[in-house]
Structures are given as C-alpha cells and as structure tokens.
Design a protein around this motif. Structure first.
Motif, PDB file in Angstrom:
ATOM      1  N   ASN A 216      -7.995  61.579  53.373  1.00 57.14           N
ATOM      2  CA  ASN A 216      -9.417  61.372  53.185  1.00 57.14           C
ATOM      3  C   ASN A 216      -9.888  61.752  51.791  1.00 57.14           C
ATOM      4  OD1 ASN A 216     -10.383  60.198  55.540  1.00 57.14           O
ATOM      5  ND2 ASN A 216     -10.040  62.126  56.625  1.00 57.14           N
ATOM      6  N   THR A 217      -9.446  62.920  51.323  1.00 59.29           N
ATOM      7  CA  THR A 217      -9.809  63.352  49.975  1.00 59.29           C
ATOM      8  C   THR A 217      -9.383  62.307  48.963  1.00 59.29           C
ATOM      9  OG1 THR A 217      -9.304  65.564  50.718  1.00 59.29           O
ATOM     10  CG2 THR A 217      -9.653  65.281  48.373  1.00 59.29           C
TER      11      THR A 217
ATOM     12  N   ILE B 226     -11.484  59.177  48.855  1.00 58.42           N
ATOM     13  CA  ILE B 226     -12.738  59.422  48.149  1.00 58.42           C
ATOM     14  C   ILE B 226     -12.515  59.344  46.640  1.00 58.42           C
ATOM     15  CG2 ILE B 226     -14.469  61.180  47.602  1.00 58.42           C
ATOM     16  CD1 ILE B 226     -14.060  62.171  50.525  1.00 58.42           C
TER      17      ILE B 226
ATOM     18  N   ILE C 269     -12.158  55.814  45.535  1.00 57.12           N
ATOM     19  CA  ILE C 269     -13.474  55.166  45.473  1.00 57.12           C
ATOM     20  C   ILE C 269     -14.211  55.586  44.199  1.00 57.12           C
ATOM     21  CG2 ILE C 269     -15.763  55.057  46.561  1.00 57.12           C
ATOM     22  CD1 ILE C 269     -14.270  55.411  49.271  1.00 57.12           C
ATOM     23  N   LEU C 270     -14.156  56.898  43.904  1.00 55.08           N
ATOM     24  CA  LEU C 270     -14.830  57.406  42.711  1.00 55.08           C
ATOM     25  C   LEU C 270     -14.276  56.751  41.448  1.00 55.08           C
ATOM     26  CD1 LEU C 270     -16.794  59.441  41.451  1.00 55.08           C
ATOM     27  CD2 LEU C 270     -14.977  61.123  41.476  1.00 55.08           C
TER      28      LEU C 270
ATOM     29  N   GLY D 171     -15.295  53.208  41.281  1.00 56.01           N
ATOM     30  CA  GLY D 171     -16.700  53.148  40.892  1.00 56.01           C
ATOM     31  C   GLY D 171     -16.861  53.274  39.380  1.00 56.01           C
ATOM     32  N   LEU D 172     -16.140  54.234  38.797  1.00 55.23           N
ATOM     33  CA  LEU D 172     -16.205  54.433  37.348  1.00 55.23           C
ATOM     34  C   LEU D 172     -15.698  53.197  36.610  1.00 55.23           C
ATOM     35  CD1 LEU D 172     -14.908  58.113  36.948  1.00 55.23           C
ATOM     36  CD2 LEU D 172     -17.223  57.293  36.566  1.00 55.23           C
TER      37      LEU D 172
ATOM     38  N   PHE E  77     -18.269  50.453  36.886  1.00 59.96           N
ATOM     39  CA  PHE E  77     -19.445  50.755  36.078  1.00 59.96           C
ATOM     40  C   PHE E  77     -19.174  50.545  34.590  1.00 59.96           C
ATOM     41  CE2 PHE E  77     -21.822  53.866  33.533  1.00 59.96           C
ATOM     42  CZ  PHE E  77     -23.096  53.372  33.738  1.00 59.96           C
TER      43      PHE E  77
ATOM     44  N   ILE F 265     -21.757  66.063  32.124  1.00 58.71           N
ATOM     45  CA  ILE F 265     -21.260  65.266  33.242  1.00 58.71           C
ATOM     46  C   ILE F 265     -19.968  65.863  33.799  1.00 58.71           C
ATOM     47  CG2 ILE F 265     -20.341  62.996  33.853  1.00 58.71           C
ATOM     48  CD1 ILE F 265     -22.377  61.857  31.798  1.00 58.71           C
TER      49      ILE F 265
ATOM     50  N   VAL G  58     -20.803  68.820  35.922  1.00 60.22           N
ATOM     51  CA  VAL G  58     -21.298  68.424  37.244  1.00 60.22           C
ATOM     52  C   VAL G  58     -20.118  68.082  38.153  1.00 60.22           C
ATOM     53  CG1 VAL G  58     -22.598  66.649  38.485  1.00 60.22           C
ATOM     54  CG2 VAL G  58     -23.519  67.618  36.382  1.00 60.22           C
ATOM     55  N   LEU G  59     -19.143  67.381  37.590  1.00 59.02           N
ATOM     56  CA  LEU G  59     -17.957  67.016  38.376  1.00 59.02           C
ATOM     57  C   LEU G  59     -17.250  68.258  38.924  1.00 59.02           C
ATOM     58  CD1 LEU G  59     -15.900  64.115  36.779  1.00 59.02           C
ATOM     59  CD2 LEU G  59     -16.756  64.309  39.095  1.00 59.02           C
TER      60      LEU G  59
ATOM     61  N   VAL H  87     -19.238  69.815  41.799  1.00 59.55           N
ATOM     62  CA  VAL H  87     -19.122  69.063  43.043  1.00 59.55           C
ATOM     63  C   VAL H  87     -17.738  69.255  43.655  1.00 59.55           C
ATOM     64  CG1 VAL H  87     -19.177  66.783  44.069  1.00 59.55           C
ATOM     65  CG2 VAL H  87     -20.857  67.406  42.346  1.00 59.55           C
TER      66      VAL H  87
END
Lengths: 346, 319
Positions: free
Chosen positions: B21-22, B25, B28-29, B32-33, B36, B305, B308-309, B312
């Motif tokens: 699961n980790t 994720i 996906i991250l 996403g990057l 983007f 940024i 923040v990573l 989280v």
C-alpha cells in the motif's frame, strides 16, 4: 491505510498548490511578455544566471542588475542557485537549465574545476557560457566578467593608502589568506606599486585572518600596539577593513592613539563599513557594484547569442564603459565614501 | 529460544501486505509529479532530462541503500556526508601524490568502509547511541577533510577515470547502471537472506533478537560498514562526475538521504521499511528538484516543498 492514502493525496494537492503559487509569484523569472509590454519582439531568448548561492545580500544586489538587464533587453532571465555554496547542486542546476534549452548561462562557479564538463556540454549544444564574479579559466567559457583584476585592485589599494598618509610612513597589510591566489596577487601588485611610486611608504608586515572576522580584529589590535608609529592599515578582503576600523576606534576612545592617526584603505563591503565611514574612522574604500556585474553578464550573453561580440571601451547602459582584455571583461571599481555608501545594496 | 526466532520470522512474513500500500501511494505521487511537470515544461519528459535526473540522484541513491538497512535496524547514520567527503579527498590526495588512479579508488573505498567500521564499533560493540556517535564522526571527519585539502579542490584526473561518472553503456549512464544493480542486490539480500531478516528484527525488538541467539553486534556492525562503504562508492562517482574533489563534497547530503528513506515509508524507529520505497523516495526528490529547476522556481521555495514532504512522510509514522 485509507487514512494515509488521503494524507498523501492532501500532500500532492499541497505540493502542486505551492508550485503553482511560486510560479505565479514569479520568484525568479522575469517573463518578458508581461513586464516589458512594448518590446516583446524578441521574447524567444532566455538566459540562466547562476550566482554561487541564494541568500547573501551581495547576490541579491547582483540579481537586481540581472533583472534590470532582462527587462531592458527584452529577454527572459532566470536567476537561481543552491541555498548553500554547494558545487554539486550548482552543477545539477546548470544541467537542468541546459535541458530547458536556455540560450546562454552565466555562472559564478563554486568550484572552478568542477564546472568544466558541464560547460563543454553547454557549448556542444550551442549555449553561450560566461563566468562572472569568479572565474573558471581552465574551462571553455567564452568570457569572464569581473570588476577588476587582482593586480589592478592591489594597485588601487596602494595608491589609496599612500594618498591618505601623505606619501610616507609605515603601513601594514591585512589579508584573508597568505596562500589564496586572489589575495597574494593583490599583495604582490600593491607592494610593487608602492616601491615604484611611493618609495617612502614602508610595508612593515602582512597578517592573515583566515577569513575570520574575530581574528582580523585581534590582528588589527596587535598591529596597533606593536607598531606605535603605524600610519595605515590596508584590508585586502571583506572582513579586514571593518575589523581594522573597530580596533582603531577603540584605541582612539581609550586614548592610546590620536583620532585620524591611523588611516584605513583597501576593499570593503559597503554595509559592513557604513558606520565607520559616517563617523569618519574610514575616509574612503574601494568597492564594486555586483548589480553591474549582473547587468554586464546578461548584456554580454545577449550580444554573443546575436552573433556579436563585446569591444574594449564599449558603453553599456546602467554600467558605463567596460574594459575588455582578451577573454576578460572588467566593469571597474567604485570609490566608496560616506556620500555614496547608502547607494549600494549589499 | 528458537520459539522467539520463529516468532520473529512469522511476524516478518506478514510485512509485505503493509508495504504494497505504501508503495502504491508513492507510485501515485511520483506519477502525479511526472504528469504535473510534463504539463509545465516541454523539456521535462525528454530522454535527455530523464537521464539527467537519474544521474543526479545517484549520489543520494547509492547512500540511501545502506541507510535503509541502518534505519530499519533502528539506528541512524548522520556521518555519511562527511564519509563521502573523506573518501573523495582521499582519492584526490592519493592520486595527486602519485598513486595509480585505480589503486587510489580502492583505497578511497577502504577509507569509507573504515570510517563506517569506526561508527559500527562504537555503536554495536560499545552500545553508544547511533545519533550521538555519528554526529561526532560527522564533525570530526569533515574537519579531517579540510586538513587534507587545506580547503582547496583537488582536480585533474586521467580520462579513463571520468568514464565512471560521465560515461555511458548502451546509452545508459554507467553510474545509473551501478546504482540500479546495487539496489537490486540489496533488495535480494534484505528479502531472501537471514541478514535481511535480522535487520528488520533488530529494529522491532533488539532484546528478543539477542536472546534468540543472533549475533546482534555483528549485524549492526555490518550495516554501518556498508553505510561507510557505499558513501565511499558514491564519492568515487562524485569525483568522477564533477572532475574535482572539494572539501565541501557531500556536505549536508545526509538530510537528502534520510528524507528519501523516510518518504519511502521506512519507519524512523526501525522495524518497517523497504528498498523499493527508498528507491521511489529517491526518484521523488530528484524529480521534484529537477522539475522545479526546469520551471525556474527559486531554490528557496524548493526547500519549503521538500520540508513539507518530510513532515508528511513522518506524519504517517505516528503509530
């Protein structure tokens, strides 16, 4: 697990949000189409201007010149660097900007040897490369843009101190390092200049602070007490003059020496000597304006990408006339006095 | 005693379900990057740029391999940046004083491993706190680096040496191939061997592992020697790529490495984590830096940024 998935989703939104914000804020970019309005004709050009690091006031002052040039010339400039003077990160950043297909890069290298591969890489992609503020002479860079050569600076320091003490008397040299090439070259030039032009000025000693302001201060104290007939102190790096001024001021206040007996000359960072210029401990110093270096860097890259070249004595707007000596471009120094010290942004 | 050993083993077998699961994720991250940044810059998804990102992360990636082991085992190594610096200037110093370049390379690796062994000795054998010991060696070894170089970069190596950090095999940079290969070997080691299982077990319950008859000192010692050795390997590629060994080489890199490992889902107190996660964490950091550079975002925002990573990543570890 569902919970942590949501967290990551939230993170993603946050990251992208931040990116969007910083992009809109235009932290470093000067997109020419928005700001300059009128002359958006040649918007296709972009330059990457890379200082040693982001943060110090010196580089912030340089950034002003870089952005001004970007606006005046209608080119996009990106001004960015690592937050520390880290050579590896700096090179990665240059490489990333090459991928972005900028037309030119101006680099103040943290490690002059290490930038050689990335410079040749840039040239193979027809990207113009210049160095500014600090040179990397053993690379393929086209020009180096600096304020003055070490020899010129040394001679200016020598002339300034000789002038202030009336052409005769004992002076001491204060340097940041006894081995660093940029220091020894200045000292040698200053010594030779004094011998040739002011034979009555005697250099009693040269002391090194190892770039440590506290040590520079102790050096100055020792010089004042060791040489009672000392007339001048010459600072060859940024930490020396303010330390010398502090020591002289304290000696004057303690009644050990008379006001104005010991003169101070050499290189200075304006903000560090401001109070000493204003209270008269220092009369004048040599400095330069990093924004001129930044402006000239962008201006030079713009000429090179147009297939033109710089010429000796040419006038650059906002900078003045430049000297071109082989592959070295010099923007010149300024004499710092109490009247203009507030004009410098660093 | 064997019962405890059994217990440790069965508990470990349950781990994969959590990890998948980790990792999804993280995928996906990363995706996403990628999406983007490709909308933001036309140069992002080019072969050249992807190659650049991979080369740029080799330093962090190589050191993150043993760091994953170290953190899973419930310890920490803050001295890797200084060990990298020490190996780098050892290489430069030896070559400059006339040693054959490949002999210098081997000796630089030995120095890295020895520095790691010093950490390992103090932490595993003498039971000193890993964080305290490695802060000590972080400061001490960096000082040594400045003594060796006197603050000046050492450059000018033979062309054959530049192949390591700048050369390509079948279009893929050699340093990237080495990093991938070492990641794979380390993955197999931690999955299939007893050393791997003991590493997890150490982080879960060191006492239980000790009573089960496993040589705790040896396992922990080995993870630190690995850490030093890999910092040495990273140093070789660093010097080869930048053609220069400077005194500040690797300064502060431990933060990037630990960030990558934590983003990759490894638990800060040990016991849980995976090399696949670390690899993705390394790629996420590299992609983020590169993408933001391409967009011309100031480095000051980049730092925020990344911070923040980290927050989280650690917030997911509150249980």
């Amino acid at each position: 697990m569902k919970k942590s998935f949501l967290r990551v989703l939230a993170l993603l939104t946050l990251v992208l949000g931040l990116v969007a914000c910083s992009n809109q804020g235009g932290a470093t970019e000067t997109p020419s189409e928005g700001d300059t309005g009128g002359d958006a004709a040649s918007t296709s050009k972009s330059f990457f201007i890379n200082p040693k690091s982001i943060g110090p006031a010196y580089w912030a002052a340089a950034e002003k010149g870089v952005k001004q040039a970007g606006e005046d010339l209608g080119v996009e400039v990106v001004f960015n660097a690592p937050s520390t003077t880290d050579s590896a990160q700096q090179i990665n950043m240059i490489q990333d900007m090459l991928t972005r297909q900028v037309n030119g890069v101006g680099v103040a290298p943290n490690d002059p040897e290490a930038v050689a591969p990335v410079f040749s890489n840039a040239l193979s992609q027809d990207v113009q490369v210049v160095t500014w503020d600090s040179d990397a002479p053993d690379t393929d860079r086209k020009y180096y843009i600096g304020a003055a050569t070490d020899a010129e600076l040394g001679e200016q320091f020598a002339e300034m101190i000789a002038n202030q003490i009336g052409g005769s008397g004992k002076v001491a040299f204060m340097v940041a390092s006894l081995s660093a090439q940029n220091q020894t070259a200045k000292v040698d030039a200053a010594t030779a200049y004094l011998e040739a032009n002011h034979p009555d000025v005697e250099v009693v000693t040269t002391v090194s602070s190892d770039d440590d302001q506290q040590k520079a201060y102790e050096n100055a104290q020792n010089l004042i007490s060791t040489y009672p007939d000392l007339k001048g102190l010459v600072g060859f790096a940024g930490a020396e003059a303010p330390a010398a001024a502090q020591a002289v001021e304290e000696a004057v206040n303690a009644g050990n020496i008379e006001q104005g007996k010991i003169k101070i000359a050499g290189f200075a960072v304006p903000s560090l000597v401001k109070e000493y210029l204003e209270n008269g401990t220092i009369e004048e110093m040599v400095t330069w304006d990093p924004s001129k270096l930044g402006y000239t860097t962008v201006y030079t890259l713009n000429l090179l990408t147009d297939g033109e070249d710089v010429e000796d004595g040419m006038e650059i707007p906002n900078v003045g006339s430049i000297k071109v000596n082989g592959d070295i471009i010099l923007t010149g120094t300024d004499v710092l006095t109490k009247d203009n010290v507030a004009d410098f942004g660093f | 005693m064997n019962l405890v050993k059994e217990e440790v083993n069965t508990r470990l077998k349950r781990l994969p379900s959590i990890k998948i699961n980790t990792i999804s994720i993280l995928v996906i991250l990363l995706a996403g990057l990628l999406i983007f940044f490709s909308t933001q810059s036309p140069y992002f998804l080019t072969t050249l740029n992807i190659t650049n990102v991979l080369v740029q992360v080799t330093t962090i990636g190589l050191i993150a391999i043993p760091m994953t082991y170290v953190i899973i085992s419930g310890a920490m190594d803050l001295s890797v940046g200084s060990i990298l610096g020490l190996s780098a200037v050892t290489l430069g110093f030896l070559y400059e004083s006339g040693t054959n370049i490949w002999v210098s390379v081997v000796l630089a690796l030995v120095v890295g491993a020895l520095a790691g062994a010093l950490n390992g000795l103090l932490i595993a054998r003498y039971k000193m706190q890993a964080i305290v010991v490695t802060i000590g060696t972080l400061v001490m070894l960096r000082g040594l680096v400045y003594i060796i170089t006197k603050g000046k970069p050492i450059s000018g190596y033979p062309d054959s040496f530049y192949f390591l950090g700048q050369g390509k095999v079948l279009g893929i940079p050699f340093s990237v191939i080495v990093m991938m290969a070492l990641f794979s070997i380390a993955y197999i080691l931690i999955k299939k061997t007893r050393i791997g299982r003991y590493t997890y077990a150490l982080g879960n319950n060191e006492e239980a592992v000790r009573y089960s008859g496993i040589n705790v000192v040896k396992v922990r010692f080995l993870t630190f020697v690995m850490s030093g050795l890999f910092a040495g390997i990273a140093a070789i590629f660093y010097v080869s790529r930048y053609a220069s060994a400077q005194a500040s080489a690797g300064d502060g890199i431990e933060l990037d490495v630990i960030t990558a490992v934590l983003i990759g889902g490894t638990h800060i107190f040990g016991g849980r984590g995976s090399l696949v996660g670390t690899f993705l964490g390394v790629l996420i950091i590299g992609t983020l830096r590169n993408g933001l550079n391409l967009m011309g975002v100031s480095v000051l925002f980049q730092t925020v940024i990344l911070g923040v990573l980290i927050l989280v990543a650690v917030s997911r570890q509150n249980k």
